[in-house]
Design a protein around this motif. Structure first.
Motif, PDB file in Angstrom:
ATOM      1  N   GLN A  88      -5.122   3.078  19.525  1.00 46.43           N
ATOM      2  CA  GLN A  88      -5.082   2.267  18.313  1.00 46.43           C
ATOM      3  C   GLN A  88      -4.025   1.171  18.415  1.00 46.43           C
ATOM      4  O   GLN A  88      -4.265   0.022  18.027  1.00 46.43           O
ATOM      5  CB  GLN A  88      -4.816   3.155  17.101  1.00 46.43           C
ATOM      6  CG  GLN A  88      -5.987   4.040  16.715  1.00 46.43           C
ATOM      7  CD  GLN A  88      -5.628   5.049  15.636  1.00 46.43           C
ATOM      8  OE1 GLN A  88      -4.446   5.336  15.394  1.00 46.43           O
ATOM      9  NE2 GLN A  88      -6.634   5.607  14.997  1.00 46.43           N
ATOM     10  N   LEU A  89      -2.855   1.516  18.947  1.00 52.99           N
ATOM     11  CA  LEU A  89      -1.796   0.517  19.119  1.00 52.99           C
ATOM     12  C   LEU A  89      -2.244  -0.603  20.047  1.00 52.99           C
ATOM     13  O   LEU A  89      -1.965  -1.781  19.796  1.00 52.99           O
ATOM     14  CB  LEU A  89      -0.529   1.174  19.664  1.00 52.99           C
ATOM     15  CG  LEU A  89       0.291   2.000  18.678  1.00 52.99           C
ATOM     16  CD1 LEU A  89       1.418   2.725  19.395  1.00 52.99           C
ATOM     17  CD2 LEU A  89       0.859   1.113  17.570  1.00 52.99           C
ATOM     18  N   GLN A  90      -2.952  -0.248  21.116  1.00 52.43           N
ATOM     19  CA  GLN A  90      -3.432  -1.265  22.046  1.00 52.43           C
ATOM     20  C   GLN A  90      -4.449  -2.181  21.379  1.00 52.43           C
ATOM     21  O   GLN A  90      -4.407  -3.408  21.537  1.00 52.43           O
ATOM     22  CB  GLN A  90      -4.056  -0.596  23.273  1.00 52.43           C
ATOM     23  CG  GLN A  90      -4.522  -1.569  24.336  1.00 52.43           C
ATOM     24  CD  GLN A  90      -3.409  -2.434  24.887  1.00 52.43           C
ATOM     25  OE1 GLN A  90      -2.288  -1.964  25.071  1.00 52.43           O
ATOM     26  NE2 GLN A  90      -3.699  -3.707  25.139  1.00 52.43           N
ATOM     27  N   ALA A 117       0.863  -1.180   0.000  1.00 50.01           N
ATOM     28  CA  ALA A 117       0.000   0.000   0.000  1.00 50.01           C
ATOM     29  C   ALA A 117       0.900   1.230   0.000  1.00 50.01           C
ATOM     30  O   ALA A 117       1.815   1.333   0.814  1.00 50.01           O
ATOM     31  CB  ALA A 117      -0.903   0.005   1.234  1.00 50.01           C
ATOM     32  N   GLY A 118       0.642   2.136  -0.936  1.00 52.39           N
ATOM     33  CA  GLY A 118       1.480   3.327  -1.042  1.00 52.39           C
ATOM     34  C   GLY A 118       2.608   3.181  -2.040  1.00 52.39           C
ATOM     35  O   GLY A 118       3.670   3.791  -1.898  1.00 52.39           O
ATOM     36  N   THR A 147       3.836   6.241  10.451  1.00 52.02           N
ATOM     37  CA  THR A 147       3.609   6.571  11.847  1.00 52.02           C
ATOM     38  C   THR A 147       2.304   7.341  11.999  1.00 52.02           C
ATOM     39  O   THR A 147       1.621   7.652  11.029  1.00 52.02           O
ATOM     40  CB  THR A 147       4.779   7.395  12.394  1.00 52.02           C
ATOM     41  OG1 THR A 147       4.978   8.546  11.571  1.00 52.02           O
ATOM     42  CG2 THR A 147       6.050   6.573  12.409  1.00 52.02           C
ATOM     43  N   GLY A 148       1.955   7.642  13.226  1.00 53.55           N
ATOM     44  CA  GLY A 148       0.748   8.418  13.485  1.00 53.55           C
ATOM     45  C   GLY A 148      -0.324   7.660  14.247  1.00 53.55           C
ATOM     46  O   GLY A 148      -1.449   8.146  14.388  1.00 53.55           O
ATOM     47  N   PHE A 149      -0.031   6.475  14.786  1.00 53.91           N
ATOM     48  CA  PHE A 149      -0.989   5.732  15.591  1.00 53.91           C
ATOM     49  C   PHE A 149      -1.173   6.403  16.955  1.00 53.91           C
ATOM     50  O   PHE A 149      -0.222   6.911  17.545  1.00 53.91           O
ATOM     51  CB  PHE A 149      -0.498   4.300  15.832  1.00 53.91           C
ATOM     52  CG  PHE A 149      -0.459   3.430  14.612  1.00 53.91           C
ATOM     53  CD1 PHE A 149      -1.591   2.749  14.189  1.00 53.91           C
ATOM     54  CD2 PHE A 149       0.719   3.276  13.894  1.00 53.91           C
ATOM     55  CE1 PHE A 149      -1.544   1.935  13.075  1.00 53.91           C
ATOM     56  CE2 PHE A 149       0.778   2.461  12.779  1.00 53.91           C
ATOM     57  CZ  PHE A 149      -0.370   1.781  12.363  1.00 53.91           C
ATOM     58  N   PRO A 181      -0.582   8.731   7.815  1.00 59.87           N
ATOM     59  CA  PRO A 181      -1.287   8.556   9.091  1.00 59.87           C
ATOM     60  C   PRO A 181      -2.806   8.507   8.952  1.00 59.87           C
ATOM     61  O   PRO A 181      -3.488   7.972   9.830  1.00 59.87           O
ATOM     62  CB  PRO A 181      -0.855   9.792   9.897  1.00 59.87           C
ATOM     63  CG  PRO A 181       0.470  10.169   9.331  1.00 59.87           C
ATOM     64  CD  PRO A 181       0.364   9.868   7.858  1.00 59.87           C
ATOM     65  N   HIS A 182      -3.337   9.036   7.854  1.00 59.71           N
ATOM     66  CA  HIS A 182      -4.787   9.076   7.672  1.00 59.71           C
ATOM     67  C   HIS A 182      -5.385   7.689   7.428  1.00 59.71           C
ATOM     68  O   HIS A 182      -6.531   7.432   7.793  1.00 59.71           O
ATOM     69  CB  HIS A 182      -5.154   9.995   6.511  1.00 59.71           C
ATOM     70  CG  HIS A 182      -4.709  11.412   6.685  1.00 59.71           C
ATOM     71  ND1 HIS A 182      -4.959  12.143   7.820  1.00 59.71           N
ATOM     72  CD2 HIS A 182      -4.006  12.232   5.869  1.00 59.71           C
ATOM     73  CE1 HIS A 182      -4.444  13.356   7.703  1.00 59.71           C
ATOM     74  NE2 HIS A 182      -3.852  13.434   6.534  1.00 59.71           N
ATOM     75  N   SER A 183      -4.627   6.799   6.820  1.00 64.96           N
ATOM     76  CA  SER A 183      -5.188   5.511   6.405  1.00 64.96           C
ATOM     77  C   SER A 183      -4.517   4.298   7.028  1.00 64.96           C
ATOM     78  O   SER A 183      -5.026   3.186   6.928  1.00 64.96           O
ATOM     79  CB  SER A 183      -5.121   5.387   4.884  1.00 64.96           C
ATOM     80  OG  SER A 183      -3.799   5.573   4.413  1.00 64.96           O
ATOM     81  N   VAL A 184      -3.369   4.488   7.685  1.00 67.23           N
ATOM     82  CA  VAL A 184      -2.571   3.338   8.103  1.00 67.23           C
ATOM     83  C   VAL A 184      -3.271   2.496   9.166  1.00 67.23           C
ATOM     84  O   VAL A 184      -3.177   1.255   9.146  1.00 67.23           O
ATOM     85  CB  VAL A 184      -1.189   3.797   8.595  1.00 67.23           C
ATOM     86  CG1 VAL A 184      -1.289   4.640   9.856  1.00 67.23           C
ATOM     87  CG2 VAL A 184      -0.282   2.605   8.831  1.00 67.23           C
ATOM     88  N   TYR A 185      -4.000   3.112  10.083  1.00 65.46           N
ATOM     89  CA  TYR A 185      -4.688   2.328  11.118  1.00 65.46           C
ATOM     90  C   TYR A 185      -5.718   1.395  10.482  1.00 65.46           C
ATOM     91  O   TYR A 185      -5.771   0.198  10.818  1.00 65.46           O
ATOM     92  CB  TYR A 185      -5.357   3.263  12.127  1.00 65.46           C
ATOM     93  CG  TYR A 185      -6.410   2.592  12.968  1.00 65.46           C
ATOM     94  CD1 TYR A 185      -6.051   1.664  13.948  1.00 65.46           C
ATOM     95  CD2 TYR A 185      -7.765   2.858  12.773  1.00 65.46           C
ATOM     96  CE1 TYR A 185      -7.023   1.027  14.712  1.00 65.46           C
ATOM     97  CE2 TYR A 185      -8.736   2.240  13.528  1.00 65.46           C
ATOM     98  CZ  TYR A 185      -8.363   1.318  14.489  1.00 65.46           C
ATOM     99  OH  TYR A 185      -9.327   0.682  15.235  1.00 65.46           O
ATOM    100  N   GLN A 186      -6.511   1.923   9.571  1.00 68.34           N
ATOM    101  CA  GLN A 186      -7.542   1.102   8.936  1.00 68.34           C
ATOM    102  C   GLN A 186      -6.913  -0.024   8.121  1.00 68.34           C
ATOM    103  O   GLN A 186      -7.378  -1.166   8.150  1.00 68.34           O
ATOM    104  CB  GLN A 186      -8.442   1.960   8.041  1.00 68.34           C
ATOM    105  CG  GLN A 186      -9.644   1.218   7.475  1.00 68.34           C
ATOM    106  CD  GLN A 186     -10.570   0.689   8.558  1.00 68.34           C
ATOM    107  OE1 GLN A 186     -10.776   1.348   9.591  1.00 68.34           O
ATOM    108  NE2 GLN A 186     -11.121  -0.496   8.349  1.00 68.34           N
ATOM    109  N   HIS A 187      -5.831   0.284   7.405  1.00 63.51           N
ATOM    110  CA  HIS A 187      -5.149  -0.754   6.625  1.00 63.51           C
ATOM    111  C   HIS A 187      -4.614  -1.861   7.526  1.00 63.51           C
ATOM    112  O   HIS A 187      -4.742  -3.052   7.210  1.00 63.51           O
ATOM    113  CB  HIS A 187      -3.990  -0.136   5.841  1.00 63.51           C
ATOM    114  CG  HIS A 187      -4.409   0.693   4.683  1.00 63.51           C
ATOM    115  ND1 HIS A 187      -3.532   1.451   3.954  1.00 63.51           N
ATOM    116  CD2 HIS A 187      -5.628   0.895   4.120  1.00 63.51           C
ATOM    117  CE1 HIS A 187      -4.174   2.075   2.993  1.00 63.51           C
ATOM    118  NE2 HIS A 187      -5.451   1.771   3.077  1.00 63.51           N
TER     119      HIS A 187
END
Length: 264
Positions: free
Chosen positions: A106-108, A7-8, A100-102, A78-84
């Motif tokens: 979200q990390l937990q 991705a990216g 980065t950007g969690f 950072p806008h999409s990485v958590y969902q991915h």
């Protein structure tokens, strides 16, 4: 053969990663994930040769169903990485995350999801091996020199500040550093932000300028002395050995790891 989706792929890091995966023995690039409908394959994009026939998807579920990747390498934002990352774990695809950007929450959540799925996930604020060593050395120095400031410097297209590497360095130092508030007790900023971000009494300064790639120095002050530990990534090729290492390693893991220093 490790089947990898990226991705990216159109970003500067992504372009390097595409070439790396295609040219590494034991890896196969099976798909690219993008939020834009850009055409059927990477070869349709101007930054890649016409014969790069890796398919491009906008839907991750479809990507998984049709190409069956073992690993998702995410180099987005950072806008999409958590969902991915969450979607990859839910589909039993092992994420290797270079974005980065969690948030802590979200990390937990992702840590618990990886544990429940019993599959590996690596979140790497920095893939450069030298940067990992810089953080390890800084942690060791902080045991003896607790007065420390971090200056991280990146290109002017970076979205988050401080950088993930800067925050991770501060977190590692805080594990061993004698807690203290630095500077004069009556110190006053005549311009807000002049002293940088505060992390448990340490200061983190972020520089954003064109021409930079990724650079960080950790300054330790003591009686009549200054210790500087610095790392410079001069181009994005410096991250690729770490990318390949993570892809090969995440296959063997059954939990989430945040930071390459925990597996090197």
């Amino acid at each position: 053969m490790i089947r990898v989706a990226i991705a990216g792929a159109r970003g500067k890091m992504g372009i390097e990663a595409v070439h790396t995966v295609l040219n590494r023995e034991g890896m196969e690039l099976v798909a690219a994930l993008d939020y834009k409908d850009l055409g059927p394959t990477l070869g349709n994009l101007e930054m890649f040769p016409d014969y790069y026939d890796t398919p491009i998807y906008t839907d991750f579920a479809q990507l998984v169903a049709e190409t069956k990747p073992d690993v998702l390498l995410d180099l987005t934002s950072p806008h999409s990485v958590y969902q991915h990352t969450k979607e990859a774990l839910e589909h039993n695809v092992r994420p290797v995350i270079g974005t980065t950007g969690f948030t802590d929450e979200q990390l937990q959540e992702l840590t618990e999801l990886a544990r429940s799925k019993k599959i590996g996930c690596i979140i790497a604020p920095n893939f450069a091996i030298g940067a990992i060593l810089m953080m390890k050395f800084a942690k060791e120095a902080a045991k003896y020199l607790p007065d420390v400031e971090i200056i991280e410097m990146h290109h002017d297209r970076k979205l988050d500040a401080p950088s993930g590497t800067g925050i991770k360095t501060a977190q590692m130092i805080a594990e061993v550093r004698q807690s203290k508030i630095q500077g004069h007790p009556d110190e006053k900023e005549t311009h807000e932000g002049a002293r940088g971000a505060d992390f448990e009494g340490m200061k983190i300064h972020s520089v954003r300028l064109p021409g930079l790639v990724a650079h960080q120095q950790v300054l330790f002050g003591g009686d009549g002395q200054l210790l500087t530990i610095r790392h410079d990534s001069l181009n994005r090729e410096s991250f690729m050995s770490g990318v390949a290492f993570c892809i090969n390693t995440v296959i063997t893991m059954d939990k989430l790891v945040y930071g390459l220093e925990n597996i090197i």
